[in-house]
Design a protein around this motif. Structure first.
Motif, short mmCIF file in Angstrom:
data_model
loop_
_atom_site.label_atom_id
_atom_site.label_comp_id
_atom_site.label_asym_id
_atom_site.label_seq_id
_atom_site.Cartn_x
_atom_site.Cartn_y
_atom_site.Cartn_z
N ILE A 113 14.39 -23.71 68.36
CA ILE A 113 14.29 -23.82 66.90
C ILE A 113 15.14 -25.00 66.45
CG2 ILE A 113 14.76 -22.68 64.69
CD1 ILE A 113 12.63 -21.16 66.10
N GLU A 114 14.51 -25.96 65.81
CA GLU A 114 15.25 -27.14 65.34
C GLU A 114 16.19 -26.75 64.20
OE1 GLU A 114 15.12 -30.12 66.57
OE2 GLU A 114 13.29 -30.16 67.78
N ASN A 115 17.18 -27.61 63.97
CA ASN A 115 18.20 -27.32 62.96
C ASN A 115 17.61 -26.97 61.59
OD1 ASN A 115 20.23 -27.70 64.74
ND2 ASN A 115 20.95 -29.65 63.92
N LYS A 116 16.60 -27.69 61.16
CA LYS A 116 16.17 -27.56 59.77
C LYS A 116 14.81 -26.88 59.59
CE LYS A 116 19.13 -30.86 57.67
NZ LYS A 116 19.36 -32.24 57.23
N ILE A 135 15.57 -19.97 73.40
CA ILE A 135 16.86 -20.05 74.11
C ILE A 135 17.96 -20.55 73.19
CG2 ILE A 135 15.92 -20.38 76.44
CD1 ILE A 135 16.36 -23.39 76.02
N ARG A 136 17.57 -21.11 72.07
CA ARG A 136 18.58 -21.67 71.17
C ARG A 136 18.17 -21.48 69.71
NH1 ARG A 136 18.70 -26.03 67.62
NH2 ARG A 136 20.74 -26.99 67.40
N LEU A 137 19.14 -21.07 68.93
CA LEU A 137 18.97 -21.06 67.48
C LEU A 137 19.93 -22.08 66.91
CD1 LEU A 137 18.84 -17.21 66.77
CD2 LEU A 137 16.97 -18.82 66.45
N PRO A 138 19.63 -22.67 65.77
CA PRO A 138 20.59 -23.63 65.22
C PRO A 138 21.88 -22.92 64.79
CG PRO A 138 18.81 -23.22 63.67
CD PRO A 138 18.45 -22.51 64.93
N GLU A 139 22.92 -23.69 64.57
CA GLU A 139 24.20 -23.10 64.16
C GLU A 139 24.05 -22.38 62.82
OE1 GLU A 139 27.92 -25.47 64.20
OE2 GLU A 139 27.33 -25.93 66.25
N THR A 140 23.31 -22.97 61.93
CA THR A 140 22.90 -22.25 60.71
C THR A 140 21.47 -22.68 60.41
OG1 THR A 140 23.54 -23.97 59.16
CG2 THR A 140 25.23 -22.36 59.75
C1 LIG Z 1 22.02 -29.63 65.02
O1 LIG Z 1 23.26 -29.29 64.41
C2 LIG Z 1 24.36 -29.39 65.27
C3 LIG Z 1 25.59 -28.95 64.52
O2 LIG Z 1 25.33 -28.29 63.35
C4 LIG Z 1 24.53 -30.81 65.76
O3 LIG Z 1 25.61 -30.89 66.65
C5 LIG Z 1 23.26 -31.24 66.45
O4 LIG Z 1 23.35 -32.61 66.81
C6 LIG Z 1 22.06 -31.05 65.55
N1 LIG Z 1 20.85 -31.34 66.27
C7 LIG Z 1 19.92 -32.14 65.81
C8 LIG Z 1 18.72 -32.34 66.67
O5 LIG Z 1 20.02 -32.69 64.72
#
Ligand SMILES: *[C@@H]1O[C@H](CO)[C@@H](O)[C@H](O)[C@H]1NC(C)=O
Ligand SMILES: *[C@@H]1O[C@H](CO)[C@@H](O)[C@H](O)[C@H]1NC(C)=O
Ligand SMILES: *[C@@H]1O[C@H](CO)[C@@H](O)[C@H](O)[C@H]1NC(C)=O
Ligand SMILES: *[C@@H]1O[C@H](CO)[C@@H](O)[C@H](O)[C@H]1NC(C)=O
Ligand SMILES: *[C@@H]1O[C@H](CO)[C@@H](O)[C@H](O)[C@H]1NC(C)=O
Length: 345
Positions: A113-116, A135-140
């Motif tokens: 899942i991408e960050n946004k 396998i991965r969820l974003p930090e928020t």
């Molecule tokens: C997603 O967010 C994390 C921290 O919030 C950052 O370290 C990472 O580079 C980001 N990944 C992308 C693909 O923007």
């Protein structure tokens, strides 16, 4: 049929698109629903009625979503994409859906899942990500997802989950974690704290069952005692708990740690709690200290008493001797005269 209409009357086309329904779907005007389930679709059908609020796309073979797939249906409230073949989601996929309340992505092939991906969904209440390979969820999830009340990540490949992510969802009522290979090491300490407080506040969860390390396999995270996390490298536990204000202090102590142990960096990344040779409970340790203290105190008092007694006895004896000596000198005993004479000589 549609092609013929297009060919014969390009004037009618816009009207047809505006009020029509894709060939493979059934549209219900009153309920504002487009039913496209079980149609063997491989992509999101184009030309959906713009006013629809419910879009049923479950049980198809949809494997990708175009960036603009939902630009024509900005009022969607319920989007069901369950049981499809999606393996990834572009970050902007759902960004136009400002009114979306329910997003069902269960039974797909998503692994990342991408960050946004779920940012800018201010009304999202239910997010079902179960039965994927995540396998991965974003930090928020990012901005404007704070209204989520139900989150399911059941049956995925998650080993950990950031506490920050859950903390960014203050309205969460139900969270489902089951069937993931949760790694119960230092990394999961924050999650344990969050889960305890969530349940205390009346939240509902199916719990976290540890998968690794081997000694905790099958164990409920809530029942893994804190002291096992206490055996983790000091810095690992502290990073979660301390604020930026303590950064310098932490940095220094971590340097000290690294100095003591050249493999500190490695153990940091693996972050496995070091098994204690003998699991002694903290309460035992405290009791031992207290008892030792009391015994020491008593022994000290006895020694003090003995010393006082000894001194007193010595003083009395000395006094007695002095008196005895004085009286002996007066009487002139022969023993006392001898040193007297020798000193004179
Ligand atoms: C997603 O967010 C994390 C921290 O919030 C950052 O370290 C990472 O580079 C980001 N990944 C992308 C693909 O923007
Ligand atoms: C998933 O969709 C397929 C068709 O694509 C269907 O045959 C199957 O029964 C569906 N599974 C469930 C659990 O609904
Ligand atoms: C998502 O869809 C599945 C069936 O495909 C259903 O069992 C589940 O309850 C749905 N999730 C939500 C949050 O509605
Ligand atoms: C999203 O959050 C960032 C900070 O986390 C903020 O700078 C930005 O203005 C926010 N955007 C919206 C649209 O709320
Ligand atoms: C939650 O939804 C309300 C409307 O129901 C909205 O006004 C609010 O901005 C949303 N909160 C967040 C954090 O997105």
């Amino acid at each position: 049929m549609k092609n013929k209409i297009t060919l014969f009357s390009s004037f009618i086309l816009p009207i047809y698109v505006a009020h029509g329904c894709p060939e493979k779907c059934t549209c219900h005007t009153v309920s504002k629903t487009a039913d496209c389930k079980n149609r063997g679709l491989r992509e999101i059908p184009a030309h959906l009625p713009p006013g629809i609020q419910i879009l049923q796309l479950q049980n198809n073979h949809i494997w990708r979503i175009n960036e603009n797939a939902f630009t024509g249906t900005p009022l969607l409230k319920i989007l069901d994409l369950s049981n499809n073949s999606l393996s990834s989601l572009a970050p902007g996929t759902f960004q136009k859906l400002r009114y979306l309340q329910v997003l069902n992505l269960t039974r797909n092939l998503i692994h990342y899942i991408e960050n946004k991906t779920f940012s800018f969904l201010p009304h999202l209440k239910e997010l079902d990500l179960s039965s994927n390979s995540i396998i991965r969820l974003p930090e928020t999830f990012g901005n404007s997802t704070g209204n989520i009340t139900l989150l399911s990540v059941k049956h995925n490949k998650l080993q950990k989950m950031e506490r920050v992510l859950l903390e960014s969802l203050p309205n969460l009522k139900v969270v489902l974690f089951k069937d993931n290979p949760w790694q119960c090491n230092c990394n999961v300490f924050g999650l344990k704290l969050w889960l305890e407080s969530f349940l205390y506040r009346g939240g509902i969860s199916d719990g976290i069952i540890c998968s690794t390390p081997g000694i905790r396999k099958g164990k409920d995270l809530l029942k893994v005692p804190y002291e096992l996390f206490g055996a983790c490298p000091l810095t690992a536990a502290h990073v979660h708990l301390t604020s930026i204000h303590h950064h310098n202090f932490e940095h220094r102590s971590s340097l000290k740690h690294a100095h003591h142990n050249e493999h500190a960096e490695n153990s940091w990344s693996n972050c496995d709690p070091k098994p204690k040779p003998r699991p002694v409970s903290l309460r035992h340790a405290i009791a031992t200290v207290v008892i030792t203290g009391v015994v020491c105190g008593i022994v000290c008092l006895m020694m003090l008493a003995a010393a006082v007694y000894g001194c007193a006895y010595a003083a009395i004896t000395a006094k007695y001797h002095r008196e005895h000596l004085a009286s002996a000198r007066q009487h002139g005993t022969p023993e006392e005269k001898e040193p007297f004479n020798s000193s004179l000589a």
